[in-house]
Write an enzyme that holds these catalytic residues in place. Structure first.
Site, PDB file in Angstrom:
ATOM      1  N   PRO A  19       0.845  -1.203   0.000  1.00 20.29           N
ATOM      2  CA  PRO A  19       0.000   0.000   0.000  1.00 20.29           C
ATOM      3  C   PRO A  19       0.878   1.251   0.000  1.00 20.29           C
ATOM      4  O   PRO A  19       1.840   1.343   0.762  1.00 20.29           O
ATOM      5  CB  PRO A  19      -0.776  -0.113   1.314  1.00 20.29           C
ATOM      6  CG  PRO A  19      -0.648  -1.528   1.732  1.00 20.29           C
ATOM      7  CD  PRO A  19       0.665  -2.005   1.212  1.00 20.29           C
ATOM      8  N   CYS A 104       5.051   1.755   9.442  1.00 23.86           N
ATOM      9  CA  CYS A 104       5.159   3.139   9.007  1.00 23.86           C
ATOM     10  C   CYS A 104       6.206   3.887   9.826  1.00 23.86           C
ATOM     11  O   CYS A 104       6.161   3.873  11.060  1.00 23.86           O
ATOM     12  CB  CYS A 104       3.810   3.829   9.114  1.00 23.86           C
ATOM     13  SG  CYS A 104       3.847   5.533   8.518  1.00 23.86           S
ATOM     14  N   ASN A 207      10.449  -7.629   2.088  1.00 21.13           N
ATOM     15  CA  ASN A 207      10.197  -6.308   1.522  1.00 21.13           C
ATOM     16  C   ASN A 207      11.469  -5.472   1.641  1.00 21.13           C
ATOM     17  O   ASN A 207      12.125  -5.485   2.667  1.00 21.13           O
ATOM     18  CB  ASN A 207       9.034  -5.649   2.281  1.00 21.13           C
ATOM     19  CG  ASN A 207       8.702  -4.252   1.802  1.00 21.13           C
ATOM     20  OD1 ASN A 207       8.373  -3.386   2.596  1.00 21.13           O
ATOM     21  ND2 ASN A 207       8.781  -4.007   0.507  1.00 21.13           N
TER      22      ASN A 207
END
Length: 379
Positions: A19, A104, A207
Protein backbone atom coordinates in the site's frame (compact mmCIF):
# COMPACT_ATOMS: atom_id res chain seq x y z
CA UNK A 1 7.23 -21.32 -7.03
CA UNK A 2 3.66 -22.51 -6.64
CA UNK A 3 2.18 -19.24 -5.45
CA UNK A 4 1.40 -17.89 -2.01
CA UNK A 5 -1.12 -19.27 0.47
CA UNK A 6 -2.46 -16.99 3.21
CA UNK A 7 -4.96 -18.99 5.21
CA UNK A 8 -7.92 -19.60 2.90
CA UNK A 9 -6.55 -17.25 0.24
CA UNK A 10 -4.27 -18.48 -2.54
CA UNK A 11 -2.36 -16.03 -4.72
CA UNK A 12 -1.08 -17.41 -8.02
CA UNK A 13 2.12 -15.35 -7.97
CA UNK A 14 3.84 -14.82 -4.57
CA UNK A 15 3.91 -11.05 -5.00
CA UNK A 16 2.11 -8.38 -2.97
CA UNK A 17 1.74 -4.73 -3.98
CA UNK A 18 2.59 -2.63 -0.93
CA UNK A 19 0.00 0.00 0.00
CA UNK A 20 1.26 3.48 -0.88
CA UNK A 21 -0.70 6.58 0.09
CA UNK A 22 -2.01 8.45 -2.95
CA UNK A 23 -0.70 5.75 -5.28
CA UNK A 24 -2.38 2.37 -4.84
CA UNK A 25 -5.94 3.47 -5.49
CA UNK A 26 -8.39 1.30 -7.43
CA UNK A 27 -7.12 2.54 -10.80
CA UNK A 28 -3.47 1.78 -10.09
CA UNK A 29 -4.27 -1.60 -8.57
CA UNK A 30 -6.16 -2.59 -11.71
CA UNK A 31 -3.36 -1.25 -13.91
CA UNK A 32 -0.86 -3.45 -12.08
CA UNK A 33 -3.20 -6.45 -12.04
CA UNK A 34 -3.58 -6.21 -15.82
CA UNK A 35 0.15 -6.86 -16.03
CA UNK A 36 0.31 -10.01 -13.91
CA UNK A 37 -1.13 -11.98 -11.01
CA UNK A 38 -0.49 -10.96 -7.43
CA UNK A 39 -2.18 -9.54 -4.34
CA UNK A 40 -2.96 -5.85 -4.79
CA UNK A 41 -3.56 -4.01 -1.53
CA UNK A 42 -5.68 -0.89 -1.10
CA UNK A 43 -4.23 2.30 0.37
CA UNK A 44 -3.87 2.16 4.14
CA UNK A 45 -6.91 3.30 6.14
CA UNK A 46 -7.32 3.99 9.86
CA UNK A 47 -9.41 1.76 12.04
CA UNK A 48 -10.88 4.72 13.91
CA UNK A 49 -11.80 6.46 10.66
CA UNK A 50 -13.65 3.39 9.44
CA UNK A 51 -15.45 2.72 12.73
CA UNK A 52 -16.56 6.35 13.06
CA UNK A 53 -17.73 6.55 9.46
CA UNK A 54 -15.23 9.18 8.29
CA UNK A 55 -16.09 10.06 4.69
CA UNK A 56 -12.47 10.38 3.54
CA UNK A 57 -11.77 6.89 4.85
CA UNK A 58 -14.82 5.47 3.08
CA UNK A 59 -13.83 7.22 -0.13
CA UNK A 60 -10.54 5.32 -0.08
CA UNK A 61 -12.38 1.99 0.14
CA UNK A 62 -13.26 1.96 -3.54
CA UNK A 63 -12.67 -1.17 -5.60
CA UNK A 64 -12.57 -1.76 -9.33
CA UNK A 65 -15.37 -3.91 -10.75
CA UNK A 66 -12.82 -6.55 -11.77
CA UNK A 67 -11.17 -6.57 -8.34
CA UNK A 68 -12.46 -9.93 -7.15
CA UNK A 69 -9.92 -10.25 -4.31
CA UNK A 70 -10.29 -7.20 -2.11
CA UNK A 71 -7.29 -6.55 0.10
CA UNK A 72 -7.03 -3.69 2.61
CA UNK A 73 -4.28 -2.48 4.91
CA UNK A 74 -5.53 -1.28 8.27
CA UNK A 75 -3.73 1.02 10.69
CA UNK A 76 -4.58 1.29 14.36
CA UNK A 77 -3.19 1.58 17.88
CA UNK A 78 -6.30 0.61 19.83
CA UNK A 79 -7.26 -3.10 19.93
CA UNK A 80 -10.98 -2.33 20.22
CA UNK A 81 -11.03 -0.02 17.20
CA UNK A 82 -8.93 -2.43 15.12
CA UNK A 83 -11.22 -5.35 15.96
CA UNK A 84 -14.35 -3.39 15.06
CA UNK A 85 -12.76 -2.11 11.84
CA UNK A 86 -11.75 -5.63 10.81
CA UNK A 87 -15.33 -6.82 11.29
CA UNK A 88 -16.68 -3.93 9.20
CA UNK A 89 -14.25 -4.70 6.39
CA UNK A 90 -15.36 -8.34 6.34
CA UNK A 91 -19.09 -7.83 6.82
CA UNK A 92 -19.72 -4.69 4.80
CA UNK A 93 -16.92 -4.50 2.22
CA UNK A 94 -16.40 -8.17 1.42
CA UNK A 95 -12.64 -8.09 1.78
CA UNK A 96 -10.66 -11.28 1.26
CA UNK A 97 -7.54 -10.16 3.13
CA UNK A 98 -6.64 -7.70 5.89
CA UNK A 99 -3.09 -6.50 6.47
CA UNK A 100 -2.15 -4.60 9.63
CA UNK A 101 0.46 -1.85 9.38
CA UNK A 102 3.20 -1.87 12.01
CA UNK A 103 5.89 -0.52 9.72
CA UNK A 104 5.16 3.14 9.01
CA UNK A 105 8.21 5.32 9.90
CA UNK A 106 6.57 8.74 9.57
CA UNK A 107 7.03 10.93 12.68
CA UNK A 108 3.37 11.93 12.99
CA UNK A 109 2.58 8.21 13.30
CA UNK A 110 5.46 7.06 15.52
CA UNK A 111 5.02 9.96 17.96
CA UNK A 112 1.69 8.36 18.87
CA UNK A 113 3.22 4.93 19.24
CA UNK A 114 1.86 3.72 15.91
CA UNK A 115 3.40 2.16 12.83
CA UNK A 116 6.93 0.87 13.30
CA UNK A 117 7.02 2.04 16.92
CA UNK A 118 4.14 -0.12 18.14
CA UNK A 119 5.80 -3.59 18.15
CA UNK A 120 8.03 -2.37 20.99
CA UNK A 121 4.96 -2.79 23.22
CA UNK A 122 4.60 -6.55 22.92
CA UNK A 123 1.36 -6.98 24.83
CA UNK A 124 -0.30 -4.16 22.89
CA UNK A 125 0.81 -5.73 19.62
CA UNK A 126 -0.60 -9.08 20.72
CA UNK A 127 -3.90 -7.56 21.79
CA UNK A 128 -4.36 -5.79 18.45
CA UNK A 129 -3.52 -8.90 16.44
CA UNK A 130 -5.78 -11.13 18.51
CA UNK A 131 -8.74 -8.75 18.16
CA UNK A 132 -8.28 -8.50 14.40
CA UNK A 133 -7.94 -12.25 13.93
CA UNK A 134 -10.98 -12.93 16.13
CA UNK A 135 -13.08 -10.48 14.10
CA UNK A 136 -11.98 -11.83 10.70
CA UNK A 137 -11.96 -15.56 11.43
CA UNK A 138 -15.75 -16.09 11.28
CA UNK A 139 -15.66 -14.72 7.72
CA UNK A 140 -12.71 -16.89 6.69
CA UNK A 141 -10.58 -13.80 6.05
CA UNK A 142 -6.83 -14.12 6.73
CA UNK A 143 -5.05 -11.38 8.67
CA UNK A 144 -1.40 -10.57 8.00
CA UNK A 145 0.92 -7.92 9.40
CA UNK A 146 3.75 -5.78 8.06
CA UNK A 147 6.55 -4.55 10.24
CA UNK A 148 10.17 -3.36 10.23
CA UNK A 149 13.28 -4.68 11.95
CA UNK A 150 12.67 -2.35 14.87
CA UNK A 151 12.83 1.24 15.99
CA UNK A 152 16.59 1.41 15.50
CA UNK A 153 19.54 -0.97 15.74
CA UNK A 154 19.41 -0.82 19.55
CA UNK A 155 15.70 -1.55 19.74
CA UNK A 156 14.95 -4.43 17.37
CA UNK A 157 11.48 -5.96 17.52
CA UNK A 158 10.98 -8.17 14.49
CA UNK A 159 11.71 -11.57 16.06
CA UNK A 160 9.38 -10.92 19.00
CA UNK A 161 6.79 -9.55 16.57
CA UNK A 162 7.02 -12.72 14.48
CA UNK A 163 6.49 -14.93 17.52
CA UNK A 164 3.53 -12.84 18.71
CA UNK A 165 2.01 -12.86 15.23
CA UNK A 166 2.22 -16.63 15.03
CA UNK A 167 0.71 -17.08 18.51
CA UNK A 168 -2.10 -14.67 17.61
CA UNK A 169 -3.21 -16.65 14.56
CA UNK A 170 -1.82 -14.27 11.94
CA UNK A 171 -1.53 -15.91 8.52
CA UNK A 172 1.78 -14.32 7.50
CA UNK A 173 4.19 -11.54 8.40
CA UNK A 174 5.90 -9.18 5.97
CA UNK A 175 9.24 -7.74 7.04
CA UNK A 176 10.73 -4.57 5.60
CA UNK A 177 14.43 -5.05 6.14
CA UNK A 178 15.00 -1.56 7.54
CA UNK A 179 14.49 0.05 10.93
CA UNK A 180 12.20 3.01 11.55
CA UNK A 181 15.32 5.16 11.98
CA UNK A 182 16.48 4.22 8.48
CA UNK A 183 13.13 5.15 6.94
CA UNK A 184 13.83 4.48 3.22
CA UNK A 185 17.57 5.17 3.27
CA UNK A 186 20.46 2.76 2.95
CA UNK A 187 20.13 -0.88 2.01
CA UNK A 188 17.50 -3.33 3.20
CA UNK A 189 18.80 -6.10 5.46
CA UNK A 190 17.78 -9.30 3.74
CA UNK A 191 19.63 -11.38 6.34
CA UNK A 192 17.09 -10.23 8.92
CA UNK A 193 14.32 -11.57 6.66
CA UNK A 194 16.10 -14.92 6.59
CA UNK A 195 16.42 -14.94 10.39
CA UNK A 196 12.68 -14.31 10.72
CA UNK A 197 11.95 -17.16 8.31
CA UNK A 198 13.93 -19.49 10.60
CA UNK A 199 12.24 -18.08 13.70
CA UNK A 200 8.58 -18.66 12.79
CA UNK A 201 6.44 -21.31 11.13
CA UNK A 202 4.05 -18.94 9.34
CA UNK A 203 4.95 -17.56 5.89
CA UNK A 204 7.32 -14.60 5.82
CA UNK A 205 7.21 -12.06 2.99
CA UNK A 206 10.32 -10.04 2.22
CA UNK A 207 10.20 -6.31 1.52
CA UNK A 208 12.92 -3.85 0.59
CA UNK A 209 15.12 -3.11 -2.44
CA UNK A 210 13.18 -5.08 -5.04
CA UNK A 211 13.75 -2.99 -8.15
CA UNK A 212 13.71 -5.77 -10.77
CA UNK A 213 12.19 -9.24 -11.03
CA UNK A 214 15.65 -10.76 -10.55
CA UNK A 215 15.87 -9.02 -7.17
CA UNK A 216 12.67 -10.73 -6.03
CA UNK A 217 13.89 -14.17 -7.08
CA UNK A 218 17.24 -13.57 -5.40
CA UNK A 219 15.56 -12.45 -2.19
CA UNK A 220 13.42 -15.58 -2.03
CA UNK A 221 16.42 -17.80 -2.76
CA UNK A 222 18.62 -16.11 -0.17
CA UNK A 223 16.08 -15.79 2.64
CA UNK A 224 13.62 -18.62 2.17
CA UNK A 225 10.77 -16.11 2.14
CA UNK A 226 7.40 -17.32 0.86
CA UNK A 227 7.02 -14.27 -1.35
CA UNK A 228 7.82 -10.60 -1.75
CA UNK A 229 6.19 -7.23 -1.12
CA UNK A 230 6.89 -4.61 -3.78
CA UNK A 231 6.49 -0.89 -3.18
CA UNK A 232 8.64 1.86 -4.68
CA UNK A 233 10.03 -0.44 -7.39
CA UNK A 234 6.78 -0.30 -9.35
CA UNK A 235 6.44 3.49 -9.39
CA UNK A 236 6.10 4.39 -13.05
CA UNK A 237 6.68 0.72 -13.87
CA UNK A 238 3.50 -1.31 -13.39
CA UNK A 239 4.88 -3.82 -15.91
CA UNK A 240 7.23 -4.96 -13.13
CA UNK A 241 4.39 -7.30 -12.12
CA UNK A 242 4.50 -8.88 -15.58
CA UNK A 243 8.22 -9.47 -15.10
CA UNK A 244 7.65 -10.88 -11.61
CA UNK A 245 4.96 -13.28 -12.84
CA UNK A 246 7.31 -14.53 -15.55
CA UNK A 247 10.22 -14.92 -13.16
CA UNK A 248 8.28 -16.82 -10.52
CA UNK A 249 6.58 -19.10 -13.04
CA UNK A 250 9.87 -20.23 -14.55
CA UNK A 251 11.56 -23.50 -13.65
CA UNK A 252 14.51 -23.43 -11.21
CA UNK A 253 17.65 -22.42 -13.06
CA UNK A 254 15.72 -21.38 -16.16
CA UNK A 255 16.93 -18.15 -17.73
CA UNK A 256 14.04 -15.70 -17.87
CA UNK A 257 14.19 -13.18 -20.69
CA UNK A 258 12.71 -9.87 -19.61
CA UNK A 259 11.57 -7.59 -22.42
CA UNK A 260 12.12 -3.95 -21.52
CA UNK A 261 9.34 -1.69 -22.79
CA UNK A 262 10.14 0.90 -25.41
CA UNK A 263 8.77 4.38 -24.87
CA UNK A 264 5.77 3.54 -27.07
CA UNK A 265 4.62 0.89 -24.59
CA UNK A 266 5.31 3.22 -21.67
CA UNK A 267 3.18 5.84 -23.42
CA UNK A 268 0.33 3.34 -23.82
CA UNK A 269 0.53 2.40 -20.12
CA UNK A 270 0.45 6.08 -19.17
CA UNK A 271 -2.69 6.56 -21.24
CA UNK A 272 -4.31 3.49 -19.73
CA UNK A 273 -3.48 4.74 -16.25
CA UNK A 274 -5.12 8.10 -16.92
CA UNK A 275 -8.15 6.35 -18.42
CA UNK A 276 -8.61 4.15 -15.34
CA UNK A 277 -8.23 7.12 -13.03
CA UNK A 278 -10.90 8.96 -15.01
CA UNK A 279 -13.25 6.01 -14.77
CA UNK A 280 -12.98 6.00 -10.98
CA UNK A 281 -12.79 9.69 -10.09
CA UNK A 282 -13.77 11.82 -13.08
CA UNK A 283 -11.53 13.51 -15.63
CA UNK A 284 -10.58 16.66 -13.74
CA UNK A 285 -9.44 14.93 -10.57
CA UNK A 286 -7.91 12.06 -12.56
CA UNK A 287 -5.59 14.42 -14.43
CA UNK A 288 -4.47 15.98 -11.18
CA UNK A 289 -3.77 12.54 -9.71
CA UNK A 290 -1.95 11.43 -12.85
CA UNK A 291 0.51 14.32 -12.78
CA UNK A 292 2.55 12.88 -9.91
CA UNK A 293 3.28 9.76 -11.97
CA UNK A 294 4.74 11.53 -15.01
CA UNK A 295 8.28 11.89 -13.69
CA UNK A 296 8.36 8.23 -12.65
CA UNK A 297 7.17 7.00 -16.04
CA UNK A 298 9.65 9.13 -17.97
CA UNK A 299 12.63 8.70 -15.63
CA UNK A 300 15.75 8.22 -17.76
CA UNK A 301 14.03 8.83 -21.11
CA UNK A 302 15.09 11.75 -23.30
CA UNK A 303 11.75 13.58 -23.25
CA UNK A 304 12.51 17.29 -23.06
CA UNK A 305 11.88 19.62 -20.14
CA UNK A 306 9.03 21.48 -21.83
CA UNK A 307 7.15 18.24 -22.60
CA UNK A 308 7.68 16.90 -19.09
CA UNK A 309 6.45 20.17 -17.64
CA UNK A 310 3.35 20.20 -19.82
CA UNK A 311 2.55 16.58 -18.95
CA UNK A 312 2.89 17.42 -15.27
CA UNK A 313 0.26 20.15 -15.73
CA UNK A 314 -2.17 18.20 -17.92
CA UNK A 315 -5.86 19.04 -17.42
CA UNK A 316 -7.73 16.71 -19.80
CA UNK A 317 -7.39 13.38 -21.60
CA UNK A 318 -7.51 15.17 -24.94
CA UNK A 319 -4.57 17.33 -23.91
CA UNK A 320 -2.76 14.24 -22.62
CA UNK A 321 -3.19 12.51 -25.99
CA UNK A 322 -1.64 15.45 -27.82
CA UNK A 323 1.35 15.51 -25.49
CA UNK A 324 1.90 11.75 -25.48
CA UNK A 325 2.01 11.82 -29.29
CA UNK A 326 5.24 13.82 -29.03
CA UNK A 327 7.08 10.93 -27.38
CA UNK A 328 9.33 8.78 -29.58
CA UNK A 329 7.70 5.32 -29.50
CA UNK A 330 10.91 3.59 -30.60
CA UNK A 331 13.15 4.93 -27.86
CA UNK A 332 14.55 2.03 -25.84
CA UNK A 333 14.13 1.74 -22.10
CA UNK A 334 17.10 3.47 -20.44
CA UNK A 335 19.59 0.92 -19.14
CA UNK A 336 20.65 3.43 -16.50
CA UNK A 337 17.31 2.96 -14.74
CA UNK A 338 17.60 -0.80 -14.31
CA UNK A 339 18.10 -1.99 -10.76
CA UNK A 340 18.25 1.46 -9.17
CA UNK A 341 16.11 2.89 -6.34
CA UNK A 342 12.93 4.74 -7.20
CA UNK A 343 10.72 7.04 -5.16
CA UNK A 344 11.58 8.48 -1.78
CA UNK A 345 14.90 7.63 -0.15
CA UNK A 346 16.12 10.40 2.12
CA UNK A 347 18.55 10.08 5.01
CA UNK A 348 18.48 8.08 8.24
CA UNK A 349 17.07 9.84 11.28
CA UNK A 350 19.19 10.70 14.26
CA UNK A 351 16.22 10.16 16.54
CA UNK A 352 12.87 8.47 16.07
CA UNK A 353 10.00 10.56 17.42
CA UNK A 354 8.20 8.49 20.09
CA UNK A 355 5.75 9.11 22.93
CA UNK A 356 7.41 10.21 26.14
CA UNK A 357 8.83 7.24 28.05
CA UNK A 358 7.98 4.81 25.24
CA UNK A 359 11.27 2.90 25.46
CA UNK A 360 11.28 2.55 29.25
CA UNK A 361 9.25 -0.67 29.07
CA UNK A 362 8.23 -3.20 26.45
CA UNK A 363 4.91 -3.73 28.20
CA UNK A 364 1.93 -1.44 28.61
CA UNK A 365 -1.62 -1.82 27.33
CA UNK A 366 -2.44 1.48 29.02
CA UNK A 367 -0.19 3.43 26.66
CA UNK A 368 -2.65 3.54 23.74
CA UNK A 369 -2.75 6.92 22.00
CA UNK A 370 -5.78 6.96 19.71
CA UNK A 371 -4.90 7.56 16.08
CA UNK A 372 -6.22 10.35 13.92
CA UNK A 373 -9.52 9.64 12.20
CA UNK A 374 -8.01 9.95 8.72
CA UNK A 375 -4.35 9.05 8.47
CA UNK A 376 -3.18 8.10 4.99
CA UNK A 377 0.55 7.67 5.37
CA UNK A 378 1.82 4.29 4.18
CA UNK A 379 5.02 2.54 5.24
Amino acid sequence: MTGLTLGSLHVETPVVLAPMAGITNAAYRRLCAEQGAGLYVCEMITSRGLVEGDQHTKDMLVFDELETVRSVQLYGTDPVYVGKAAEILCAEYGVAHIDLNFGCPVPKVTRKGGGGALPWKRDLLGAILERAVAAATPYGVPVTMKTRKGIDDDHLTYLDAGRIAQESGVAAIALHGRTVAQAYSGRADWEAIGRLVEHVDIPVLGNGDIWEAADAVRMVEQTGAAGVVVGRGCLGRPWLFRDLAAAFSSAPGEQVVIERPRLGEVRDVMRRHAELLTRHMGEERACKEFRKHVSWYLKGFSAGGRLRRDLALVTSLAELDVLLAELDPDEEFPASELGVPRGRQGSPRERVVLPEGWLESMEGLDCVITEDVAETTGG
